[in-house]
Motif scaffolding. Sequence first.
Motif, PDB file in Angstrom:
ATOM      1  N   LYS A 204       0.859  -1.112  -0.029  1.00 41.07           N
ATOM      2  CA  LYS A 204      -0.175   0.133  -0.065  1.00 41.07           C
ATOM      3  C   LYS A 204       0.850   1.304  -0.127  1.00 41.07           C
ATOM      4  O   LYS A 204       0.433   2.278  -0.405  1.00 41.07           O
ATOM      5  N   TYR A 205       2.012   1.190   0.485  1.00 43.06           N
ATOM      6  CA  TYR A 205       2.837   2.229   0.670  1.00 43.06           C
ATOM      7  C   TYR A 205       4.487   2.121   0.653  1.00 43.06           C
ATOM      8  O   TYR A 205       4.790   0.946   0.875  1.00 43.06           O
ATOM      9  N   ILE A 206       5.261   2.992   0.572  1.00 43.08           N
ATOM     10  CA  ILE A 206       6.795   2.827   0.633  1.00 43.08           C
ATOM     11  C   ILE A 206       7.194   3.990   1.087  1.00 43.08           C
ATOM     12  O   ILE A 206       7.168   5.030   0.955  1.00 43.08           O
ATOM     13  N   ILE A 207       7.586   3.742   2.243  1.00 40.62           N
ATOM     14  CA  ILE A 207       8.356   4.729   3.017  1.00 40.62           C
ATOM     15  C   ILE A 207       9.856   5.020   3.025  1.00 40.62           C
ATOM     16  O   ILE A 207      10.781   4.156   2.635  1.00 40.62           O
ATOM     17  N   PHE A 208      10.354   6.456   2.806  1.00 38.73           N
ATOM     18  CA  PHE A 208      11.707   6.615   2.730  1.00 38.73           C
ATOM     19  C   PHE A 208      12.122   7.667   3.870  1.00 38.73           C
ATOM     20  O   PHE A 208      11.154   8.613   3.944  1.00 38.73           O
ATOM     21  N   HIS A 209      13.302   7.588   4.448  1.00 37.78           N
ATOM     22  CA  HIS A 209      13.828   8.725   5.074  1.00 37.78           C
ATOM     23  C   HIS A 209      14.566   9.623   4.338  1.00 37.78           C
ATOM     24  O   HIS A 209      14.956   9.355   3.086  1.00 37.78           O
ATOM     25  N   SER A 210      14.642  10.894   4.710  1.00 37.27           N
ATOM     26  CA  SER A 210      15.363  12.003   3.759  1.00 37.27           C
ATOM     27  C   SER A 210      16.802  12.195   3.887  1.00 37.27           C
ATOM     28  O   SER A 210      17.526  12.714   3.340  1.00 37.27           O
ATOM     29  N   GLY A 211      17.577  11.058   4.705  1.00 35.77           N
ATOM     30  CA  GLY A 211      18.844  11.075   4.806  1.00 35.77           C
ATOM     31  C   GLY A 211      19.424  12.237   5.969  1.00 35.77           C
ATOM     32  O   GLY A 211      18.979  12.567   6.735  1.00 35.77           O
ATOM     33  N   THR A 212      20.787  12.270   5.890  1.00 36.08           N
ATOM     34  CA  THR A 212      21.579  13.073   6.751  1.00 36.08           C
ATOM     35  C   THR A 212      22.713  13.904   6.070  1.00 36.08           C
ATOM     36  O   THR A 212      22.879  13.643   4.996  1.00 36.08           O
ATOM     37  N   ASN A 213      23.038  15.051   6.884  1.00 39.61           N
ATOM     38  CA  ASN A 213      24.065  15.894   6.385  1.00 39.61           C
ATOM     39  C   ASN A 213      23.832  16.460   5.095  1.00 39.61           C
ATOM     40  O   ASN A 213      24.927  16.310   4.182  1.00 39.61           O
TER      41      ASN A 213
END
Length: 253
Positions: free
Chosen positions: A93-102
Amino acid sequence: MIKLGLKIGSKDTQYTDEILQYYEQGVFQYIELFTIPETYNETISYWKQFNIPFGIHGPHSAAGCNLANINNRKSNVPKIEDTIRFADDLKAKYIIFHSGTNGMPNEVVQQLSPFADERFLIENKPIRGLDGSTCVGSIFGDLKLIIDGIGRGCGFCLDFGHAICAARTLKKEPMEFINELRNLNPLVYHLTDGDYTSELDSHLHYGAGSFPLKDLLALVPDGGMVTNEAKRFNLESLSEFKKDSEFLCNLYT
């Protein structure tokens, strides 16, 4: 009542009996599969055997997929593509991503927008990473920039613990900060327990910290999807997850 999600990694193929048993018993209502890089070919047939709803969580910077790092543009492509393949094959139903660092929010848009998908959800992050990094996608403005920049109906995953940590760094009242993020209309929620005064996320089991769990759950609409992200220390079974599920059920009684 909420729908509770079992968070599990794509390489965790040793829990077949418990997954089937706990799903049948209503201990959880969906699986949120964390897609470890370079595991698609070896594990997808295993996960396809389950007649269970799936959501997908893409790899983050700790797994080698830092979407805010311009130097990772090329190496991130196969990781993103495999994450989407998992989602397609499991009808997620969904695909989650983190936006990363630095890095900067615009770099996240640059890397994800070529793959824009209405199933994409961007998850909010603490400001301080456990490794000393600075996380991207912690505050409302940056999250909205990323979500709008990706387009194609990209949505939002509200991680309560991450929001509490970010609020502490910003010297804001956590529940007010969470209510600001709720204006991004979250589709999925992440929940653990933790230290309500800390800037650092600890992913504790329910009852082991000081988060106002009842107040947080009250913000989830009826039938909302809540993934349990508490750390598992006993890797022999999923018994810790079952205890967490029972703890949350008792909060409703």
